[in-house]
Design a protein around this motif. Sequence first.
Motif, PDB file in Angstrom:
ATOM      1  N   SER A   2      -3.908  30.760   2.972  1.00 36.81           N
ATOM      2  CA  SER A   2      -2.583  31.236   3.411  1.00 36.81           C
ATOM      3  C   SER A   2      -2.668  32.166   4.619  1.00 36.81           C
ATOM      4  CB  SER A   2      -1.874  31.960   2.252  1.00 36.81           C
ATOM      5  OG  SER A   2      -1.708  31.083   1.149  1.00 36.81           O
ATOM      6  N   ARG A   3      -3.560  31.823   5.552  1.00 35.81           N
ATOM      7  CA  ARG A   3      -3.703  32.637   6.758  1.00 35.81           C
ATOM      8  C   ARG A   3      -2.817  32.155   7.890  1.00 35.81           C
ATOM      9  NH1 ARG A   3     -10.295  33.553   7.171  1.00 35.81           N
ATOM     10  NH2 ARG A   3     -10.502  34.833   5.286  1.00 35.81           N
ATOM     11  N   GLY A   4      -2.000  31.165   7.658  1.00 34.59           N
ATOM     12  CA  GLY A   4      -1.121  30.655   8.695  1.00 34.59           C
ATOM     13  C   GLY A   4      -0.048  29.776   8.101  1.00 34.59           C
ATOM     14  N   ILE A   5       0.742  29.183   8.980  1.00 33.34           N
ATOM     15  CA  ILE A   5       1.845  28.317   8.567  1.00 33.34           C
ATOM     16  C   ILE A   5       1.716  26.984   9.283  1.00 33.34           C
ATOM     17  CG2 ILE A   5       4.353  28.012   8.554  1.00 33.34           C
ATOM     18  CD1 ILE A   5       4.605  31.062   8.719  1.00 33.34           C
ATOM     19  N   PHE A   6       1.808  25.897   8.517  1.00 29.85           N
ATOM     20  CA  PHE A   6       1.920  24.562   9.095  1.00 29.85           C
ATOM     21  C   PHE A   6       2.972  23.812   8.280  1.00 29.85           C
ATOM     22  CE2 PHE A   6       0.478  20.037   9.391  1.00 29.85           C
ATOM     23  CZ  PHE A   6       0.845  19.869  10.722  1.00 29.85           C
ATOM     24  N   GLU A   7       4.069  23.492   8.942  1.00 32.16           N
ATOM     25  CA  GLU A   7       5.202  22.897   8.236  1.00 32.16           C
ATOM     26  C   GLU A   7       5.764  21.742   9.052  1.00 32.16           C
ATOM     27  OE1 GLU A   7       8.150  25.526   6.184  1.00 32.16           O
ATOM     28  OE2 GLU A   7       9.512  24.656   7.660  1.00 32.16           O
ATOM     29  N   VAL A   8       6.022  20.615   8.384  1.00 35.17           N
ATOM     30  CA  VAL A   8       6.627  19.445   9.023  1.00 35.17           C
ATOM     31  C   VAL A   8       7.837  19.028   8.197  1.00 35.17           C
ATOM     32  CG1 VAL A   8       6.316  17.071   9.779  1.00 35.17           C
ATOM     33  CG2 VAL A   8       4.397  18.676   9.911  1.00 35.17           C
ATOM     34  N   ARG A   9       8.988  18.984   8.838  1.00 36.68           N
ATOM     35  CA  ARG A   9      10.211  18.509   8.188  1.00 36.68           C
ATOM     36  C   ARG A   9      10.695  17.295   8.978  1.00 36.68           C
ATOM     37  NH1 ARG A   9      12.729  22.204   4.691  1.00 36.68           N
ATOM     38  NH2 ARG A   9      11.709  24.254   4.632  1.00 36.68           N
ATOM     39  N   SER A  10      10.897  16.176   8.298  1.00 33.12           N
ATOM     40  CA  SER A  10      11.213  14.934   9.002  1.00 33.12           C
ATOM     41  C   SER A  10      12.282  14.150   8.261  1.00 33.12           C
ATOM     42  CB  SER A  10       9.953  14.085   9.156  1.00 33.12           C
ATOM     43  OG  SER A  10      10.202  12.923   9.899  1.00 33.12           O
ATOM     44  N   HIS A  11      13.180  13.548   9.050  1.00 33.57           N
ATOM     45  CA  HIS A  11      14.160  12.596   8.515  1.00 33.57           C
ATOM     46  C   HIS A  11      13.703  11.209   8.930  1.00 33.57           C
ATOM     47  CE1 HIS A  11      17.823  10.117   8.418  1.00 33.57           C
ATOM     48  NE2 HIS A  11      18.166  10.892   7.397  1.00 33.57           N
ATOM     49  N   ILE A  12      13.384  10.370   7.927  1.00 34.79           N
ATOM     50  CA  ILE A  12      12.797   9.070   8.229  1.00 34.79           C
ATOM     51  C   ILE A  12      13.718   7.965   7.735  1.00 34.79           C
ATOM     52  CG2 ILE A  12      10.439   9.920   8.234  1.00 34.79           C
ATOM     53  CD1 ILE A  12      10.140   9.056   5.390  1.00 34.79           C
ATOM     54  N   ASP A  13      13.598   6.809   8.394  1.00 38.58           N
ATOM     55  CA  ASP A  13      14.498   5.696   8.071  1.00 38.58           C
ATOM     56  C   ASP A  13      13.705   4.400   8.077  1.00 38.58           C
ATOM     57  OD1 ASP A  13      16.996   4.410   7.584  1.00 38.58           O
ATOM     58  OD2 ASP A  13      17.081   3.859   9.712  1.00 38.58           O
ATOM     59  N   GLY A  14      13.871   3.591   7.015  1.00 36.99           N
ATOM     60  CA  GLY A  14      13.270   2.262   6.946  1.00 36.99           C
ATOM     61  C   GLY A  14      11.766   2.267   6.873  1.00 36.99           C
ATOM     62  N   VAL A  15      11.192   3.260   6.179  1.00 38.81           N
ATOM     63  CA  VAL A  15       9.744   3.398   6.159  1.00 38.81           C
ATOM     64  C   VAL A  15       9.129   2.537   5.063  1.00 38.81           C
ATOM     65  CG1 VAL A  15       7.851   4.985   5.671  1.00 38.81           C
ATOM     66  CG2 VAL A  15       9.710   5.687   7.155  1.00 38.81           C
ATOM     67  N   THR A  16       8.083   1.838   5.400  1.00 34.54           N
ATOM     68  CA  THR A  16       7.242   1.149   4.427  1.00 34.54           C
ATOM     69  C   THR A  16       5.983   1.981   4.248  1.00 34.54           C
ATOM     70  OG1 THR A  16       8.057  -1.028   5.059  1.00 34.54           O
ATOM     71  CG2 THR A  16       5.962  -0.942   3.896  1.00 34.54           C
ATOM     72  N   LEU A  17       5.778   2.479   3.014  1.00 35.73           N
ATOM     73  CA  LEU A  17       4.685   3.394   2.724  1.00 35.73           C
ATOM     74  C   LEU A  17       3.553   2.694   1.969  1.00 35.73           C
ATOM     75  CD1 LEU A  17       3.573   6.289   2.744  1.00 35.73           C
ATOM     76  CD2 LEU A  17       4.742   6.648   0.556  1.00 35.73           C
ATOM     77  N   ASN A  18       2.370   2.725   2.518  1.00 36.31           N
ATOM     78  CA  ASN A  18       1.185   2.194   1.860  1.00 36.31           C
ATOM     79  C   ASN A  18       0.473   3.373   1.201  1.00 36.31           C
ATOM     80  OD1 ASN A  18      -0.980   0.558   1.089  1.00 36.31           O
ATOM     81  ND2 ASN A  18      -2.060   0.976   3.025  1.00 36.31           N
ATOM     82  N   PHE A  19       0.913   3.702  -0.040  1.00 34.55           N
ATOM     83  CA  PHE A  19       0.425   4.913  -0.671  1.00 34.55           C
ATOM     84  C   PHE A  19      -1.080   4.824  -0.932  1.00 34.55           C
ATOM     85  CE2 PHE A  19      -0.392   7.611  -4.400  1.00 34.55           C
ATOM     86  CZ  PHE A  19       0.078   8.822  -3.911  1.00 34.55           C
ATOM     87  N   GLN A  20      -1.522   3.686  -1.405  1.00 35.21           N
ATOM     88  CA  GLN A  20      -2.952   3.435  -1.552  1.00 35.21           C
ATOM     89  C   GLN A  20      -3.169   1.944  -1.678  1.00 35.21           C
ATOM     90  OE1 GLN A  20      -3.811   5.616  -5.173  1.00 35.21           O
ATOM     91  NE2 GLN A  20      -3.841   3.741  -6.376  1.00 35.21           N
ATOM     92  N   GLU A  21      -4.394   1.507  -1.504  1.00 32.21           N
ATOM     93  CA  GLU A  21      -4.697   0.074  -1.549  1.00 32.21           C
ATOM     94  C   GLU A  21      -4.337  -0.492  -2.927  1.00 32.21           C
ATOM     95  OE1 GLU A  21      -5.597  -1.921   0.831  1.00 32.21           O
ATOM     96  OE2 GLU A  21      -5.534  -0.252   2.279  1.00 32.21           O
ATOM     97  N   GLY A  22      -3.597  -1.595  -2.899  1.00 31.75           N
ATOM     98  CA  GLY A  22      -3.218  -2.271  -4.121  1.00 31.75           C
ATOM     99  C   GLY A  22      -1.990  -1.711  -4.803  1.00 31.75           C
ATOM    100  N   TRP A  23      -1.357  -0.680  -4.189  1.00 37.59           N
ATOM    101  CA  TRP A  23      -0.175  -0.051  -4.796  1.00 37.59           C
ATOM    102  C   TRP A  23       1.113  -0.672  -4.266  1.00 37.59           C
ATOM    103  CZ3 TRP A  23       3.692   3.263  -2.639  1.00 37.59           C
ATOM    104  CH2 TRP A  23       4.506   3.928  -3.612  1.00 37.59           C
TER     105      TRP A  23
END
Length: 460
Positions: A439-460
């Motif tokens: 917790s020595r810093g901040i890294f934050e990403v906020r995103s609005h995404i549309d029509g995403v195909t997610l390959n969470f892991q192989e075979g999923w």
Amino acid sequence: FQSDLGKDSESANSAQAFRNLLASLPGRVRVSDSSLLFRDQVLKEDYRATSIDVELINNGDSPAIAGSLTIPEVLGSRLRFHVSLAPNFNPDTPSADMYIQGNRLMFQHWPWLKDVSALPEIVGGNSDVQLWGALLQGQLISLQGRVASRELAFKANSVGLEEVALERFETDFSFDNDPNGWMIRTANLIIKRDGNEWASKSMQVWSEPDQTSNGQRLGFAFEYLRLEDIAALVSLFPQVPEHVVDRLDQAAIAGDFTNGTLALDLRDGVVEKYMVDINVDGASYGRGNDQIRLEGIGARVQASQNYGFVSLNGSNGKLLIAPLFRGVIPFDLLHGDVYWQLNSDGWQAYSPNINLENSDLVVHSRLGLSGTNDDSGTVMDLRSNVKGLKATSVSRYLPAKIMDVGTVKWLDSAFKAGVADKTDIIYYGRLGDFPFEQSRGIFEVRSHIDGVTLNFQEGW
């Protein structure tokens, strides 16, 4: 007619005797196919010149002498000359117009050149020269021509310039000198030192007294300059502090520079302050995994001793930031301003607006960087807004060099389709502490995404 006769009256008599000798000669005297044994009264050395063909033209108050000869090997090879003496010529403080053309001249063995205060002291090398010049009462006031030198070594103690050695030096030039200072203009300049070569179409160097500080200002301006190693060039000027040269060497700055001006204010041979104004067309910073390289981008740099700014403006180029990204980032447009400041504790850099556009995305960023003199690490404060990022292009824009290897591997194959139409990124902390496990810093990403195909892991 020695210049060190000891008494002013004897010197005056020798000058009058010389003029009487010229006046006694017929209108034209020619010496052909001859040799001359002469003695250098400074070094107490005897020399012989051969193949002499000289003509003395006595046209009244302004006689002239012209000819050619093979000079002693220690001084060079062949010499051609034409000298028009001023009326009432005095050999102790000569005034004359002259032309000299010589081959393989070794000026370090011409001790009388040390009396020409405007010239640097040459201590090594040989040169081919073609010169037109003027002397006024023993002072060189103008000179122009071309010089091509090999293994040249020189120094100029008057401006604190210690011995400098150059493998190659070629240029067309002009030189003007008066009580207010001197100026050298060059064209088609080539300098080679320690394997590094610099070329410039047009350049000016000048020196003038600084009336406000009783010091001296040394100036440098150019139309175009290609640099492969700026630290090696700056090291030619020992007035620049060693720690500055070391920083430039570590920075490994290179690029095409245009319409630049550099001014150094000197006191006792030491730089008190400097000013620079330069345009950059493509540049790189750093080496290897630390390199930052810009192609197809122009920049204007203005700086003084402790602060400055860079204005960026480019199109259809490439951006490489090796400490963060794995590859080159293309851009259609890139523009922004970066300001920096040096203080007793370290340095700071800030950009209120850096904007990048390409076929993948549009980015608007605000960036702050700071570092300390104790090398405790660079702190980055980044706020970015990203629009239109294609999911299949995410891998290209990952700061993979400072991310966890497993996270990068997953993100490289996670997204198969879709668009992140709005993404906000916040980063604050030392670059070396990422990914901020304690917790020595901040890294934050906020995103609005549309029509995403997610390959969470192989075979999923």
